[in-house]
Design a protein around this motif. Structure first.
Motif, PDB file in Angstrom:
ATOM      1  N   ARG A 174       8.378   5.842   9.744  1.00  0.00           N
ATOM      2  CA  ARG A 174       7.584   5.626  10.033  1.00  0.00           C
ATOM      3  C   ARG A 174       6.343   5.318  10.418  1.00  0.00           C
ATOM      4  O   ARG A 174       5.664   5.006  11.245  1.00  0.00           O
ATOM      5  CB  ARG A 174       7.062   7.863  10.678  1.00  0.00           C
ATOM      6  N   ASN A 175       6.068   4.993   9.436  1.00  0.00           N
ATOM      7  CA  ASN A 175       4.605   4.620   9.289  1.00  0.00           C
ATOM      8  C   ASN A 175       4.683   2.563   9.182  1.00  0.00           C
ATOM      9  O   ASN A 175       4.076   2.472  10.066  1.00  0.00           O
ATOM     10  CB  ASN A 175       4.314   4.129   7.303  1.00  0.00           C
ATOM     11  N   PHE A 176       5.993   2.412   9.085  1.00  0.00           N
ATOM     12  CA  PHE A 176       5.862   0.792   9.570  1.00  0.00           C
ATOM     13  C   PHE A 176       6.054   0.596  11.175  1.00  0.00           C
ATOM     14  O   PHE A 176       5.814  -0.149  12.462  1.00  0.00           O
ATOM     15  CB  PHE A 176       7.203   0.044   9.251  1.00  0.00           C
ATOM     16  N   VAL A 177       6.994   1.966  11.685  1.00  0.00           N
ATOM     17  CA  VAL A 177       7.217   2.274  13.620  1.00  0.00           C
ATOM     18  C   VAL A 177       5.459   2.111  14.010  1.00  0.00           C
ATOM     19  O   VAL A 177       5.861   1.929  15.184  1.00  0.00           O
ATOM     20  CB  VAL A 177       8.664   3.191  13.510  1.00  0.00           C
ATOM     21  N   PHE A 178       5.384   3.621  13.499  1.00  0.00           N
ATOM     22  CA  PHE A 178       4.089   3.729  13.730  1.00  0.00           C
ATOM     23  C   PHE A 178       2.505   3.276  13.311  1.00  0.00           C
ATOM     24  O   PHE A 178       2.423   4.663  12.483  1.00  0.00           O
ATOM     25  CB  PHE A 178       3.815   5.353  14.438  1.00  0.00           C
ATOM     26  N   PHE A 210       0.913  -1.225   0.055  1.00  0.00           N
ATOM     27  CA  PHE A 210      -0.304  -0.434  -0.444  1.00  0.00           C
ATOM     28  C   PHE A 210       0.349   1.307  -0.007  1.00  0.00           C
ATOM     29  O   PHE A 210       0.142   2.414  -0.608  1.00  0.00           O
ATOM     30  CB  PHE A 210      -0.684  -0.235   1.120  1.00  0.00           C
ATOM     31  N   SER A 211       2.112   1.069   0.663  1.00  0.00           N
ATOM     32  CA  SER A 211       2.716   2.306   0.653  1.00  0.00           C
ATOM     33  C   SER A 211       3.706   2.264  -0.867  1.00  0.00           C
ATOM     34  O   SER A 211       3.450   4.071  -1.425  1.00  0.00           O
ATOM     35  CB  SER A 211       3.806   2.071   1.178  1.00  0.00           C
ATOM     36  N   ILE A 212       3.605   1.644  -1.679  1.00  0.00           N
ATOM     37  CA  ILE A 212       4.119   1.701  -3.127  1.00  0.00           C
ATOM     38  C   ILE A 212       2.638   2.284  -3.974  1.00  0.00           C
ATOM     39  O   ILE A 212       2.861   3.059  -4.539  1.00  0.00           O
ATOM     40  CB  ILE A 212       3.988   0.492  -3.775  1.00  0.00           C
ATOM     41  N   SER A 246       4.771  12.239  -3.003  1.00  0.00           N
ATOM     42  CA  SER A 246       6.067  12.414  -3.343  1.00  0.00           C
ATOM     43  C   SER A 246       6.697  11.450  -2.156  1.00  0.00           C
ATOM     44  O   SER A 246       5.855  10.905  -0.906  1.00  0.00           O
ATOM     45  CB  SER A 246       6.444  14.110  -3.053  1.00  0.00           C
ATOM     46  N   PHE A 247       7.309  10.580  -2.415  1.00  0.00           N
ATOM     47  CA  PHE A 247       8.589   9.483  -1.626  1.00  0.00           C
ATOM     48  C   PHE A 247       9.200  10.419  -0.326  1.00  0.00           C
ATOM     49  O   PHE A 247      10.053  11.150  -0.744  1.00  0.00           O
ATOM     50  CB  PHE A 247       9.132   8.806  -2.288  1.00  0.00           C
ATOM     51  N   ASN A 248       9.391   9.696   0.849  1.00  0.00           N
ATOM     52  CA  ASN A 248      10.082   9.925   1.570  1.00  0.00           C
ATOM     53  C   ASN A 248      10.521   8.702   2.386  1.00  0.00           C
ATOM     54  O   ASN A 248       9.921   8.335   3.004  1.00  0.00           O
ATOM     55  CB  ASN A 248       8.920  11.557   2.712  1.00  0.00           C
ATOM     56  N   VAL A 249      11.423   8.348   2.833  1.00  0.00           N
ATOM     57  CA  VAL A 249      11.958   7.452   3.141  1.00  0.00           C
ATOM     58  C   VAL A 249      11.275   7.567   4.708  1.00  0.00           C
ATOM     59  O   VAL A 249      11.017   6.738   5.557  1.00  0.00           O
ATOM     60  CB  VAL A 249      13.769   7.538   2.891  1.00  0.00           C
ATOM     61  N   GLU A 250      11.725   8.743   5.352  1.00  0.00           N
ATOM     62  CA  GLU A 250      11.730   9.048   6.538  1.00  0.00           C
ATOM     63  C   GLU A 250       9.861   8.605   7.219  1.00  0.00           C
ATOM     64  O   GLU A 250       9.618   7.614   8.009  1.00  0.00           O
ATOM     65  CB  GLU A 250      11.363  10.700   7.138  1.00  0.00           C
ATOM     66  N   TYR A 268      -0.861   7.701   8.181  1.00  0.00           N
ATOM     67  CA  TYR A 268      -1.354   8.068   6.910  1.00  0.00           C
ATOM     68  C   TYR A 268       0.280   7.655   6.258  1.00  0.00           C
ATOM     69  O   TYR A 268       1.302   7.608   6.439  1.00  0.00           O
ATOM     70  CB  TYR A 268      -0.716   9.753   6.569  1.00  0.00           C
ATOM     71  N   PRO A 269      -0.108   6.865   4.996  1.00  0.00           N
ATOM     72  CA  PRO A 269      -0.740   6.077   4.127  1.00  0.00           C
ATOM     73  C   PRO A 269      -1.568   5.268   4.775  1.00  0.00           C
ATOM     74  O   PRO A 269      -2.446   4.585   3.813  1.00  0.00           O
ATOM     75  CB  PRO A 269      -0.265   6.692   3.054  1.00  0.00           C
ATOM     76  N   PHE A 270      -1.385   4.935   6.079  1.00  0.00           N
ATOM     77  CA  PHE A 270      -1.849   3.321   6.089  1.00  0.00           C
ATOM     78  C   PHE A 270      -3.315   3.605   7.051  1.00  0.00           C
ATOM     79  O   PHE A 270      -3.501   2.355   6.270  1.00  0.00           O
ATOM     80  CB  PHE A 270      -1.160   2.972   7.818  1.00  0.00           C
TER      81      PHE A 270
END
Length: 329
Positions: free
Chosen positions: A99-103, A81-83, A91-95, A107-109
């Protein structure tokens, strides 16, 4: 109500939880959501605790097994879903991705927000298994009480911890309740066999479950419970109410309940995809109408549509041995 060592009524109960999850995400009315959210996710933790058995695996292997069943679907779904999110023009933002996986669920989860459960139940299972391997009962009990009490304090402070640890500590209490209920299940079952007493218990539990309307709306995903006492009381009463309803319906051989077992067996797929399917339906269909009556009718259709579409996807994934890992199988 057993089949191949499975307690079918619990599968039916989990299937109902999935159905209520979909209804809650479609958002019919605030009062409906308030009732559903008071118990539909706690239900999964209680049932998981009820069926818990101490593993014979070494602890490291137990962690690896649970990671395969729960964290692999979590990661695959999150990456997928991130892809999609970034391919749709963002826009792509590594940070932000990290954070989406850690918290989870930020957004965008929102498109797959229900996967927070996979992380939370993983944490709960690892904690409970680790504690249950401690030989001294007093130490086990102290650690359990300390962790659950810590969860209450964190929830009271409205703190949000990484990896759903905040939610997991509250859920640990529900898991423990389910485990303890299993120990007394024989006594409860014998009481229910006595006939009309089940209707009396149902009326009592249903009445107590209505206390959810005296509390604020519960959202385990966001670690929001309002009054924790009311949360536990109304939530457990709601779970027991539906368990008793299923017990009565099972005696009458209700066909609908058998269909709920499929939802239970494919619960991870429904958690991964339901909000995405709902979002598509809302944009393509629901947004075109403003009439409340038409929207209500369309939302009923949306429930059936979401359940049906994901059922097709679940069956397809189930037939592919290489893709089963996506859904924890």
């Amino acid at each position: 109500m057993r089949q191949n060592n499975r307690i079918i009524v619990l599968d039916q109960l989990k299937g109902l939880g999935i159905l209520f999850m979909i209804i809650g995400h479609i958002e019919f009315a605030e009062c409906i959501n308030k009732y559903i959210y008071s118990f539909h996710m706690p239900l999964f933790f209680v049932v998981s605790g009820y069926v818990y058995k101490k593993s014979t695996l070494k602890f490291e292997k137990y962690i690896k097994r649970q990671a395969k069943l729960l964290l692999v679907p979590y990661l695959v779904c999150g990456i997928f879903f991130s892809i999609i999110f970034y391919l749709s023009g963002h826009s792509f933002n590594v940070e932000k991705v990290f954070r989406n996986f850690v918290f989870p669920n930020k957004y965008p989860f929102d498109w797959c927000g229900a996967i927070w459960f996979l992380m939370a139940i993983f944490i709960v299972k690892i904690i409970f298994e680790a504690i249950n391997r401690i030989r001294i009962a007093g130490v086990r009990n102290f650690i359990l009480i300390f962790l659950i009490a810590s969860g209450w304090v964190i929830a009271y402070k409205r703190m949000k911890l990484p990896l759903c640890i905040d939610t997991a500590l509250i859920a640990l209490g529900l898991y423990l309740i389910g485990y303890l209920c299993r120990l007394g299940s024989c006594v409860i079952t014998e009481r229910l066999k006595r006939g009309n007493e089940v209707y009396f218990f149902l009326a009592i539990c249903f009445g107590i479950s209505m206390l959810c309307f005296a509390n604020e709306t519960v959202n385990m995903r966001e670690n929001q419970y309002g009054n924790l006492g009311l949360f536990y009381l109304s939530g457990l009463a709601g779970i027991i109410s539906w368990l008793l309803i299923f017990y009565i319906a099972d005696r009458k051989k209700n066909i609908f309940l058998k269909k709920l077992v499929f939802l239970s067996d494919n619960s991870i797929v429904y958690m991964e995809l339901n909000q995405f399917i709902i979002a598509i339906f809302n944009v393509l269909v629901l947004a075109r109408f403003e009439s409340l009556a038409i929207q209500t009718l369309l939302k009923l259709i949306e429930v059936i549509f979401t359940v049906g579409i994901i059922a097709v996807i679940a069956k397809t994934l189930g037939k592919n041995s290489k893709l089963k890992i996506i859904v924890g199988k």
